[in-house]
Design a protein around this motif. Structure first.
Motif, PDB file in Angstrom:
ATOM      1  N   ARG A 200      36.619  63.222  23.686  1.00  9.73           N
ATOM      2  CA  ARG A 200      37.304  63.035  24.102  1.00  9.73           C
ATOM      3  C   ARG A 200      38.579  64.464  23.601  1.00  9.73           C
ATOM      4  O   ARG A 200      38.642  64.906  24.410  1.00  9.73           O
ATOM      5  N   PRO A 208      40.909  68.854  19.880  1.00  8.04           N
ATOM      6  CA  PRO A 208      40.110  69.309  20.787  1.00  8.04           C
ATOM      7  C   PRO A 208      38.789  68.380  21.232  1.00  8.04           C
ATOM      8  O   PRO A 208      38.024  67.783  20.212  1.00  8.04           O
ATOM      9  N   VAL A 210      34.875  67.621  22.804  1.00  7.10           N
ATOM     10  CA  VAL A 210      33.393  68.059  22.379  1.00  7.10           C
ATOM     11  C   VAL A 210      34.004  68.825  24.101  1.00  7.10           C
ATOM     12  O   VAL A 210      34.029  68.000  24.999  1.00  7.10           O
ATOM     13  N   GLU A 211      33.432  69.689  23.788  1.00  9.88           N
ATOM     14  CA  GLU A 211      33.489  70.688  25.208  1.00  9.88           C
ATOM     15  C   GLU A 211      33.100  70.137  26.653  1.00  9.88           C
ATOM     16  O   GLU A 211      31.504  69.814  26.109  1.00  9.88           O
ATOM     17  N   GLY A 212      33.471  70.021  28.026  1.00  4.69           N
ATOM     18  CA  GLY A 212      32.759  69.655  28.758  1.00  4.69           C
ATOM     19  C   GLY A 212      32.820  67.990  29.253  1.00  4.69           C
ATOM     20  O   GLY A 212      32.092  67.066  29.543  1.00  4.69           O
ATOM     21  N   ARG A 266      25.693  70.157  26.867  1.00  9.70           N
ATOM     22  CA  ARG A 266      26.947  69.801  26.109  1.00  9.70           C
ATOM     23  C   ARG A 266      26.684  69.726  24.907  1.00  9.70           C
ATOM     24  O   ARG A 266      27.043  70.147  24.604  1.00  9.70           O
ATOM     25  N   ALA A 272      29.478  71.833  18.805  1.00 10.17           N
ATOM     26  CA  ALA A 272      29.479  70.589  19.356  1.00 10.17           C
ATOM     27  C   ALA A 272      29.232  69.197  18.608  1.00 10.17           C
ATOM     28  O   ALA A 272      30.709  68.355  18.137  1.00 10.17           O
ATOM     29  N   ARG A 275      32.406  69.644  16.008  1.00 14.18           N
ATOM     30  CA  ARG A 275      33.716  69.130  16.574  1.00 14.18           C
ATOM     31  C   ARG A 275      33.253  67.975  16.990  1.00 14.18           C
ATOM     32  O   ARG A 275      34.945  67.415  15.944  1.00 14.18           O
TER      33      ARG A 275
END
Length: 344
Positions: A200, A208, A210-212, A266, A272, A275
């Motif tokens: 999240r 930040p 994981v995108e999406g 994603r 990903a 991250r």
């Protein structure tokens, strides 16, 4: 004062001793913003409203929980291992009020002078004291309550450890989180919370996610797959087919749209996994710090009662008679002698 009540313990848990862990910077920040309008100064004329609020809440927590030992964690304000690793760590936060900085810098000395165990781990934070205390409690078969506003502490919740999450209502308006209550709030178990947070992200620490992959998807993914180790293994060895099937099966059972293919795409996107791994590193509390607790040695730091004269002198320096009287009774077990201090 109304006692802070623990949830009904299991028979085994009821026999354990209790370690109370205080995230001192959390209390200082909250009391600074809540009490700054009081303008309270100590006897030397320096700002003391945040220090007084912190001490008052620590005393109230001791009176409510009646711990067998207590440790207070502080942040190292001179160095940060996490910031060395990631210079933008906690970037974007508003600059601290100089009066708050002054009180943050004096907190450790005040708590130490009082006779409480105040620990500042080199290059680390109060979060790391929280993590180490939770481990210490588990290994020594104690119960533990962590008082903090930091959500990272949720990863330490267990059958041994609860977290009193500070919110605007103060100690008595704050929830005491157990494994069941944590699951009800976030849909994840305590041992999944770190993975959930890493997916999240944490805007307050400028990390930040994981995108999406938002909070809702992260919770569903962990509930369905069981762990991120299982997810990454399936992505590595089978292109995520099992994860897609499990997520789509969950969607069919609950009557929502399928999300398996999107989630896997994603998670397999460039960066990903890096991250996620980076967030786990940044969010993980160090749990191997020496707390210096020797609870079977009478008079050790962190144990009660405290020296009555010391309590009166140190708390009295803050200039609030009612708090000095409360501290004398709760921390030393002695009747409070009248003191010529102004009540605030």
């Amino acid at each position: 004062m109304t006692a802070i009540l623990m949830p009904p313990p299991t028979p085994d848990a009821a026999e354990r001793r209790l370690l109370l862990v205080v995230d001192a910077p959390s209390l200082l920040h909250r009391n600074h913003h809540a009490r700054a309008q009081s303008g309270l100064l100590d006897r030397s004329g320096r700002p003391a409203w945040a220090l007084h609020g912190m001490v008052r809440q620590i005393i109230e927590a001791i009176e409510g929980f009646r711990p067998d030992a207590l440790v207070c964690g502080l942040d190292d304000r001179t160095a940060s291992i996490r910031r060395e690793l990631y210079p933008d760590y906690k970037a974007g936060r508003a600059e601290k009020d100089p009066d708050l900085v002054d009180q943050l810098d004096r907190a450790g000395a005040l708590l130490g002078a009082l006779g409480l165990a105040a620990l500042t781990p080199a290059g680390l934070e109060a979060d790391d004291i929280n993590a180490s205390a939770a481990r210490w409690a588990r290994e020594h078969d104690w119960n533990c309550v962590i008082i903090t506003s930091d959500r990272d502490a949720f990863a330490h919740i267990s059958d041994h450890t609860r977290v009193l999450r500070l919110i605007d209502g103060g100690l008595h308006g704050s929830p005491l989180l157990t494994p069941a209550r944590l699951h009800a709030m976030y849909g994840v178990s305590a041992d999944q919370y770190l993975a959930y947070a890493a997916l999240r992200g944490d805007a307050s620490d400028n990390l930040p996610g994981v995108e999406g992959i938002g909070a809702k998807t992260a919770a569903i993914l962990l509930d369905v797959a069981g762990s991120m180790d299982a997810v990454w293994a399936d992505l590595d060895h089978d292109g995520g087919r099992s994860v897609v099937a499990a997520l789509d099966g969950w969607a069919a059972e609950t009557g929502v749209r399928r999300l398996g293919a999107t989630a896997v795409r994603r998670l397999m996107a460039s960066g990903a996994r890096a991250r996620y791994d980076f967030n786990v590193t940044m969010m993980s509390g160090r749990d191997d710090l020496d707390l210096g607790l020797t609870p079977d040695v009478p008079g050790s730091v962190g144990l009660f009662p405290l020296d009555v004269d010391r309590v009166r002198r140190v708390v009295g320096f803050l200039g609030v008679a009612a708090t000095t009287e409360l501290a004398t009774r709760v921390l030393s077990g002695a009747a409070a002698a009248p003191a010529p201090l102004s009540a605030t």
